[in-house]
Design a protein around this motif. Structure first.
Motif, PDB file in Angstrom:
ATOM      1  N   LEU A 332      39.461 -18.309  35.980  1.00  0.00           N
ATOM      2  CA  LEU A 332      38.458 -18.087  34.642  1.00  0.00           C
ATOM      3  C   LEU A 332      38.309 -17.026  34.254  1.00  0.00           C
ATOM      4  CD1 LEU A 332      35.807 -21.403  35.628  1.00  0.00           C
ATOM      5  CD2 LEU A 332      37.215 -21.311  33.571  1.00  0.00           C
ATOM      6  N   TYR A 333      37.947 -15.718  35.369  1.00  0.00           N
ATOM      7  CA  TYR A 333      37.601 -14.581  35.303  1.00  0.00           C
ATOM      8  C   TYR A 333      38.367 -14.297  34.465  1.00  0.00           C
ATOM      9  CZ  TYR A 333      33.693 -14.833  39.203  1.00  0.00           C
ATOM     10  OH  TYR A 333      31.987 -14.691  39.313  1.00  0.00           O
ATOM     11  N   GLY A 334      40.145 -13.858  35.099  1.00  0.00           N
ATOM     12  CA  GLY A 334      41.146 -13.729  34.040  1.00  0.00           C
ATOM     13  C   GLY A 334      41.337 -13.998  32.707  1.00  0.00           C
ATOM     14  N   VAL A 335      40.807 -15.778  32.118  1.00  0.00           N
ATOM     15  CA  VAL A 335      41.027 -16.073  31.116  1.00  0.00           C
ATOM     16  C   VAL A 335      40.204 -15.701  29.882  1.00  0.00           C
ATOM     17  CG1 VAL A 335      41.065 -17.702  29.911  1.00  0.00           C
ATOM     18  CG2 VAL A 335      42.640 -18.430  31.529  1.00  0.00           C
ATOM     19  N   LEU A 351      38.931 -13.367  21.242  1.00  0.00           N
ATOM     20  CA  LEU A 351      39.601 -13.836  20.953  1.00  0.00           C
ATOM     21  C   LEU A 351      39.493 -15.388  20.095  1.00  0.00           C
ATOM     22  CD1 LEU A 351      43.016 -12.819  22.225  1.00  0.00           C
ATOM     23  CD2 LEU A 351      41.687 -11.536  20.272  1.00  0.00           C
ATOM     24  N   ILE A 352      38.315 -15.845  20.991  1.00  0.00           N
ATOM     25  CA  ILE A 352      38.009 -17.965  20.604  1.00  0.00           C
ATOM     26  C   ILE A 352      36.042 -16.845  20.143  1.00  0.00           C
ATOM     27  CG2 ILE A 352      39.523 -18.513  21.871  1.00  0.00           C
ATOM     28  CD1 ILE A 352      36.977 -18.933  23.865  1.00  0.00           C
ATOM     29  N   SER A 354      32.548 -16.066  20.499  1.00  0.00           N
ATOM     30  CA  SER A 354      32.041 -16.240  21.797  1.00  0.00           C
ATOM     31  C   SER A 354      31.238 -17.383  22.517  1.00  0.00           C
ATOM     32  CB  SER A 354      30.300 -14.991  21.098  1.00  0.00           C
ATOM     33  OG  SER A 354      29.750 -15.841  20.216  1.00  0.00           O
ATOM     34  N   THR A 355      30.602 -18.272  21.954  1.00  0.00           N
ATOM     35  CA  THR A 355      30.424 -19.748  22.806  1.00  0.00           C
ATOM     36  C   THR A 355      31.115 -20.317  23.485  1.00  0.00           C
ATOM     37  OG1 THR A 355      30.558 -20.680  20.695  1.00  0.00           O
ATOM     38  CG2 THR A 355      28.239 -20.033  20.508  1.00  0.00           C
ATOM     39  N   GLN A 356      32.560 -20.217  23.369  1.00  0.00           N
ATOM     40  CA  GLN A 356      33.238 -20.559  23.925  1.00  0.00           C
ATOM     41  C   GLN A 356      33.880 -19.810  24.924  1.00  0.00           C
ATOM     42  OE1 GLN A 356      36.522 -21.930  21.713  1.00  0.00           O
ATOM     43  NE2 GLN A 356      35.907 -23.240  20.291  1.00  0.00           N
ATOM     44  N   ALA A 357      33.477 -18.565  25.299  1.00  0.00           N
ATOM     45  CA  ALA A 357      33.792 -18.229  26.048  1.00  0.00           C
ATOM     46  C   ALA A 357      33.366 -17.611  26.905  1.00  0.00           C
ATOM     47  CB  ALA A 357      34.444 -16.250  25.599  1.00  0.00           C
ATOM     48  N   PHE A 358      31.735 -18.029  26.352  1.00  0.00           N
ATOM     49  CA  PHE A 358      30.689 -18.066  27.512  1.00  0.00           C
ATOM     50  C   PHE A 358      30.430 -19.342  28.458  1.00  0.00           C
ATOM     51  CE2 PHE A 358      26.524 -19.720  27.761  1.00  0.00           C
ATOM     52  CZ  PHE A 358      26.159 -18.917  28.878  1.00  0.00           C
ATOM     53  N   ALA A 359      30.828 -20.212  27.138  1.00  0.00           N
ATOM     54  CA  ALA A 359      30.907 -21.294  28.161  1.00  0.00           C
ATOM     55  C   ALA A 359      31.946 -21.354  29.111  1.00  0.00           C
ATOM     56  CB  ALA A 359      31.594 -22.783  27.598  1.00  0.00           C
ATOM     57  N   LEU A 360      33.006 -20.923  29.282  1.00  0.00           N
ATOM     58  CA  LEU A 360      34.740 -20.320  30.580  1.00  0.00           C
ATOM     59  C   LEU A 360      33.563 -19.648  31.600  1.00  0.00           C
ATOM     60  CD1 LEU A 360      37.459 -20.151  28.330  1.00  0.00           C
ATOM     61  CD2 LEU A 360      37.096 -21.710  29.488  1.00  0.00           C
ATOM     62  N   TYR A 361      32.879 -18.771  30.706  1.00  0.00           N
ATOM     63  CA  TYR A 361      32.157 -17.786  32.137  1.00  0.00           C
ATOM     64  C   TYR A 361      31.517 -18.606  32.523  1.00  0.00           C
ATOM     65  CZ  TYR A 361      28.669 -14.373  34.147  1.00  0.00           C
ATOM     66  OH  TYR A 361      28.318 -13.552  35.028  1.00  0.00           O
ATOM     67  N   ALA A 362      30.352 -18.900  32.440  1.00  0.00           N
ATOM     68  CA  ALA A 362      29.513 -19.572  33.122  1.00  0.00           C
ATOM     69  C   ALA A 362      30.238 -21.322  33.794  1.00  0.00           C
ATOM     70  CB  ALA A 362      28.467 -21.182  31.860  1.00  0.00           C
ATOM     71  N   LEU A 363      31.388 -21.775  33.713  1.00  0.00           N
ATOM     72  CA  LEU A 363      31.733 -22.699  34.198  1.00  0.00           C
ATOM     73  C   LEU A 363      31.947 -21.769  35.689  1.00  0.00           C
ATOM     74  CD1 LEU A 363      33.147 -25.233  34.274  1.00  0.00           C
ATOM     75  CD2 LEU A 363      35.532 -24.486  33.683  1.00  0.00           C
ATOM     76  N   LYS A 421      34.530  -6.665  30.279  1.00  0.00           N
ATOM     77  CA  LYS A 421      36.136  -7.170  30.408  1.00  0.00           C
ATOM     78  C   LYS A 421      37.122  -6.681  31.662  1.00  0.00           C
ATOM     79  CE  LYS A 421      40.658  -6.521  28.086  1.00  0.00           C
ATOM     80  NZ  LYS A 421      40.774  -8.413  27.881  1.00  0.00           N
ATOM     81  N   GLY A 422      37.014  -5.462  32.136  1.00  0.00           N
ATOM     82  CA  GLY A 422      36.897  -4.645  33.230  1.00  0.00           C
ATOM     83  C   GLY A 422      36.163  -5.478  34.379  1.00  0.00           C
ATOM     84  N   ILE A 423      35.299  -5.744  34.587  1.00  0.00           N
ATOM     85  CA  ILE A 423      34.092  -6.241  35.734  1.00  0.00           C
ATOM     86  C   ILE A 423      34.849  -7.447  35.740  1.00  0.00           C
ATOM     87  CG2 ILE A 423      32.164  -7.504  36.601  1.00  0.00           C
ATOM     88  CD1 ILE A 423      30.893  -5.168  35.124  1.00  0.00           C
ATOM     89  N   LEU A 424      35.455  -8.494  34.746  1.00  0.00           N
ATOM     90  CA  LEU A 424      36.159  -9.411  34.913  1.00  0.00           C
ATOM     91  C   LEU A 424      37.546  -9.295  35.479  1.00  0.00           C
ATOM     92  CD1 LEU A 424      34.710 -11.465  31.679  1.00  0.00           C
ATOM     93  CD2 LEU A 424      34.398 -11.819  34.150  1.00  0.00           C
ATOM     94  N   GLU A 425      37.954  -8.469  34.970  1.00  0.00           N
ATOM     95  CA  GLU A 425      39.620  -8.399  36.089  1.00  0.00           C
ATOM     96  C   GLU A 425      39.146  -8.260  37.234  1.00  0.00           C
ATOM     97  OE1 GLU A 425      41.443  -6.695  31.514  1.00  0.00           O
ATOM     98  OE2 GLU A 425      40.367  -4.887  33.193  1.00  0.00           O
ATOM     99  N   MET A 426      38.213  -7.186  37.788  1.00  0.00           N
ATOM    100  CA  MET A 426      38.175  -7.180  38.897  1.00  0.00           C
ATOM    101  C   MET A 426      37.612  -7.748  39.724  1.00  0.00           C
ATOM    102  SD  MET A 426      35.273  -4.536  40.789  1.00  0.00           S
ATOM    103  CE  MET A 426      34.192  -5.936  40.244  1.00  0.00           C
ATOM    104  N   LEU A 427      36.753  -9.407  39.346  1.00  0.00           N
ATOM    105  CA  LEU A 427      36.364 -10.311  40.047  1.00  0.00           C
ATOM    106  C   LEU A 427      38.030 -10.946  40.247  1.00  0.00           C
ATOM    107  CD1 LEU A 427      33.065 -10.552  38.320  1.00  0.00           C
ATOM    108  CD2 LEU A 427      33.514  -9.594  40.283  1.00  0.00           C
ATOM    109  N   ALA A 428      38.532 -11.516  38.975  1.00  0.00           N
ATOM    110  CA  ALA A 428      39.591 -11.812  38.926  1.00  0.00           C
ATOM    111  C   ALA A 428      40.729 -11.865  40.394  1.00  0.00           C
ATOM    112  CB  ALA A 428      40.387 -12.230  37.563  1.00  0.00           C
ATOM    113  N   VAL A 429      40.831 -10.524  40.311  1.00  0.00           N
ATOM    114  CA  VAL A 429      41.682 -10.149  41.764  1.00  0.00           C
ATOM    115  C   VAL A 429      40.764  -9.812  42.929  1.00  0.00           C
ATOM    116  CG1 VAL A 429      42.759  -8.031  43.182  1.00  0.00           C
ATOM    117  CG2 VAL A 429      42.483  -8.160  40.183  1.00  0.00           C
TER     118      VAL A 429
END
Length: 467
Positions: A332-335, A351-352, A354-363, A421-429
């Motif tokens: 989810l972080y990576g997506v 690219l989608i 923002s509400t859908q991106a937020f839903a993925l983040y909240a998940l 974006k950078g924080i989410l990439e770091m958290l994914a790793v």
């Protein structure tokens, strides 16, 4: 040999539930505090109240002070729980937690608020190893994962109450009163269990470690009333040396401490700074109250994760749940990071919608709370020997809070330098690292007695039959 067969096989009963409530209220405050300090920071930054104007240093200290002192509480109470007993120190941590939270509401300036929250943090930290171990050592085998997870699931309730109290206070009260009400409410649940904690009998396993025959019988009968006295009166648990503990359990300690460290980097950084993260995704809300509500949405999603973990803990096992949680966090972080469009550290959109991106983040919060946020608490209460159970849990929890303190203190800097974006990439790793470490270094305690999974040294004194 099954030295505590009656305790391990007894059906779930009222006294199990009583211990759950007594153990769980500290975690209500822990989660309440995690969210509410973010709401308090939102108020301070929006209104610049006299005595509470925040420099970057003060903001970092205010956000992380309770976390730093929780590390001290986890280590100190963890060691004391093994040296002088779980019951001996039980209630002291709840008293510190209650006093620190209540005093925070009356702080005259930001410096005193940091001091009072530091006191609260010691209490929060002490609650981790003692409450987890008491619930684990009293639980039956069939329901042990569920019961220890239920203690921790009070975090989910605390999160929702924090969202409600924060939003209602911000919408209805003047700013200087609103944040004080938010701070004070955290003291109430812990205050209700101080007396109950002083009355909980010492656990049967620790009593057997100390050779206290009478208390072994008394504590087993507390949850398994029909136990024959002859079954437990001869049980002795042998204390391991410090060198034996570390030489035999070092890899396991790396697993429980390392995965908790990784989990809390994600959980506390995104949790305390949920407001700024959500605002950067959905846009700046019209009011502080609305910002608090938006920031609370991921916590609401995570609420269901806690109780899904409770339902499945003794069916799927701790290790599969933890691994799945870390993998889904990474996905989810990576997506969301891949879908983010950024220029340097500035997020320009997705690219989608923002509400859908937020839903993925909240998940991601569902899988955090369903997965490693719950399992990293449950597993250390089961896999270490009785003589080092609260110590092992305390070290693991302190490693987690160290990750939380680092990320909380530096998160504003990371947000400005890396961006969302950078924080989410770091958290994914690091979530991938968490999954790998779980597979390599963590034991599965499902449906095993504590003596079996921890490889405790148990003796029946009269016959010298040794396990």
């Amino acid at each position: 040999m099954e030295p505590f067969k009656s305790l391990d096989s007894v059906k779930l009963n009222f006294n199990h539930i009583k211990i759950w409530y007594t153990s769980g209220m500290g975690f209500f405050t822990d989660a309440y505090d995690l969210f509410i300090i973010g709401a308090i920071l939102d108020i301070f930054n929006a209104y610049h109240l006299p005595g509470f104007t925040l420099t970057p240093l003060y903001e970092g200290l205010l956000a992380s002070s309770a976390i730093f002192t929780a590390i001290i509480g986890q280590l100190v109470f963890g060691v004391l729980g093994d040296l002088i007993g779980r019951k001996t120190v039980y209630g002291v941590e709840a008293s510190l937690l209650t006093a620190g939270a209540a005093l925070s509401a009356f702080a005259p300036n930001v410096l005193w608020l940091i001091i009072f929250r530091s006191i609260m943090g010691i209490g929060i930290g002490g609650d981790y190893p003692i409450s987890a171990t008491i619930m684990s050592e009293y639980a039956n085998v069939k329901d042990r994962g569920k019961l220890v997870a239920l203690v921790f699931a009070n975090q989910g309730i605390g999160s929702l109450v924090a969202v409600a109290v924060g939003a209602i206070s911000a919408f209805t009260l003047p700013p200087d009163l609103a944040w004080r009400v938010m701070a004070f409410v955290g003291a109430i649940p812990a205050a209700t269990v101080i007396y109950l904690r002083r009355k909980v009998p010492e656990t049967p396993r620790y009593s057997a470690l100390k050779g206290d025959t009478n208390n072994v019988e008394k504590s087993v009968e507390f949850v398994a009333k029909d136990t024959p006295k002859t079954e437990v009166r001869r049980v002795r648990i042998q204390r391991k040396s410090v060198s034996e503990f570390f030489s035999k359990y070092w890899l396991l300690l790396l697993g429980t401490a390392g995965t908790w460290f990784i989990l809390d980097i994600a959980f506390y950084g995104t949790g305390i700074y949920s407001g700024p993260i959500v605002s950067s995704v959905l846009g700046k809300p019209a009011s502080v109250g609305q910002e608090i509500v938006y920031a609370g949405i991921p916590f609401m999603v995570g609420f269901f994760g806690y109780f899904t973990a409770v339902a499945l803990m003794d069916k799927l096992g701790r290790k599969p749940i933890q691994t799945l949680g870390f993998v889904m966090m990474a996905v989810l972080y990576g997506v969301v990071a891949l879908l983010a469009v950024a220029k340097g550290a500035k997020l320009e959109g997705f690219l989608i919608p923002s509400t859908q991106a937020f839903a993925l983040y909240a998940l991601s919060y569902f899988f955090i709370d369903f997965g490693p946020n719950t399992t990293t608490f449950v597993i250390p209460s089961e896999v270490y020997p009785t003589s080092y159970r609260t110590t092992g849990h305390g070290i693991s929890a302190a490693a987690g809070k160290t990750g939380a303190a680092i990320t909380t203190f530096y998160f504003p800097t990371l947000l400005s330098s890396l961006g969302i974006k950078g924080i989410l990439e770091m958290l994914a790793v690091i979530s991938v690292v968490g999954a790998v470490l779980t597979l390599i270094a963590v034991k599965e305690p499902k449906l095993k007695s504590l003596e079996e999974v921890s490889q405790d040294s148990v003796v029946l004194e009269q016959s010298q039959e040794t396990k």
